[in-house]
Design an enzyme around this catalytic site. Structure first.
Site, short mmCIF file in Angstrom:
data_model
loop_
_atom_site.label_atom_id
_atom_site.label_comp_id
_atom_site.label_asym_id
_atom_site.label_seq_id
_atom_site.Cartn_x
_atom_site.Cartn_y
_atom_site.Cartn_z
N CYS A 112 0.94 -1.16 -0.01
CA CYS A 112 0.13 0.10 0.12
C CYS A 112 0.78 1.36 0.24
O CYS A 112 0.50 2.23 -0.85
CB CYS A 112 -0.85 -0.11 1.01
SG CYS A 112 -0.35 0.22 2.81
N HIS A 114 -2.17 1.32 7.05
CA HIS A 114 -2.55 1.35 5.71
C HIS A 114 -2.57 2.73 5.22
O HIS A 114 -2.82 3.86 6.01
CB HIS A 114 -3.93 0.70 5.45
CG HIS A 114 -4.28 0.96 3.71
ND1 HIS A 114 -3.78 0.19 2.79
CD2 HIS A 114 -5.60 1.29 3.34
CE1 HIS A 114 -4.42 0.29 1.80
NE2 HIS A 114 -5.46 0.92 2.03
N ASP A 141 -7.71 4.26 -3.87
CA ASP A 141 -6.72 3.14 -3.13
C ASP A 141 -6.45 2.00 -4.03
O ASP A 141 -7.22 1.13 -4.41
CB ASP A 141 -7.55 2.59 -2.09
CG ASP A 141 -6.75 1.79 -1.17
OD1 ASP A 141 -5.54 1.47 -1.51
OD2 ASP A 141 -7.11 1.35 0.05
#
Length: 267
Positions: free
Chosen positions: A73, A111, A127
């Site tokens: 991420c 994250h 995302d």
């Protein structure tokens, strides 16, 4: 980012000079988001290859563009944020904690996700670094159900924070305070070194397929899941087969097969 880096990044996403975005619109963001998920895999190979993970914009873009790799991420959304900023989008980095077993939240800076403002003033949750997530950005202010090829999503109030919910289950808790890339260094270090981190415990390389399904290599298990849920799965026997799948399906050239570190230590 230099013009050549922007060009290289867009080419990685399948966009030539004639197709460069001319304005930071919602349609452009949706297109870039899906292209990124299809072209740049979610992978944690660096952890198991002994490669340093550096959360600096230049290094992240070089990994995606120059090395033609993916990442997890912090790397994927960090690089995508840099590209979006160069294309005129207003991008804010947000921290989130992933919902785990028994409702427990992960570590701080667990994250990294993106809040993106388009030219019309609308805001979106982008995302490209969660693995299986929405294929398109989610309307940030919408509290109703948002249907997406990746599932039915909802952004719900959770005190001062927001819960991102998919198919009725909470996925991660999102803080709305703006963050900087350097804020995530401790989270990236924990996820890449702690024997309790699932990234340390396992190998994964995954991306969205052209039909909306998913292509995944977990260790030596190769899976192709169709948009209809049909799945083909097989175990790869030799190192040559594994390296071939990385190369042919993910565009990743490796000189050796990564092996899981600290597997014996468990969680």
């Amino acid at each position: 980012m230099h013009i050549r880096e922007i060009d290289g990044y867009l080419r990685r996403l399948g966009i030539g000079p004639e197709g460069w975005p001319t304005a930071p619109t919602a349609d452009v963001l949706r297109d870039l988001h899906l292209r990124h998920l299809r072209a740049v895999p979610f992978e944690n190979l660096s952890i198991h290859l002994g490669e340093e993970i550096v959360l600096e914009e230049e290094r992240l873009v070089e990994k995606v563009v120059g090395a033609r790799r993916g990442g997890f991420c912090y790397e994927l959304n960090g690089a995508f944020a840099a590209l979006l900023g160069e294309l005129g989008f207003e991008v804010t980095l947000l921290a989130a904690r992933v919902h785990g077993d028994a409702g427990r939240l992960g570590i701080p800076y667990d994250h990294l996700a993106l809040r993106v403002r388009t030219v019309d003033g609308a805001e979106w949750l982008a995302d490209v670094g969660f693995g299986a997530h929405s294929h398109y950005p989610l309307a940030f202010a919408d509290r109703g159900e948002q249907k997406d090829p990746g599932g039915v999503f909802r952004i719900a109030e959770a005190g001062p924070d927001l819960d991102v919910v998919v198919n009725g289950g909470p996925q991660y808790r999102l803080e709305v305070r703006p963050r900087e890339l350097g804020d995530f260094v401790a989270g990236a270090w924990w996820h890449s070194t702690s024997p309790r981190s699932h990234f340390v415990q396992s190998l994964v390389c995954s991306k969205v397929a052209e039909d909306g399904g998913r292509i995944t290599l977990s260790g030596r298990t190769f899976k192709i899941t169709g948009a209809d849920g049909a799945r083909e799965e097989r175990e790869l026997g030799t190192d040559e087969e594994v390296l071939g799948v990385y190369r042919e399906w993910f565009g990743i050239e490796l000189d050796r097969v990564p092996t899981v570190r600290n597997a014996h230590r468990g969680s």
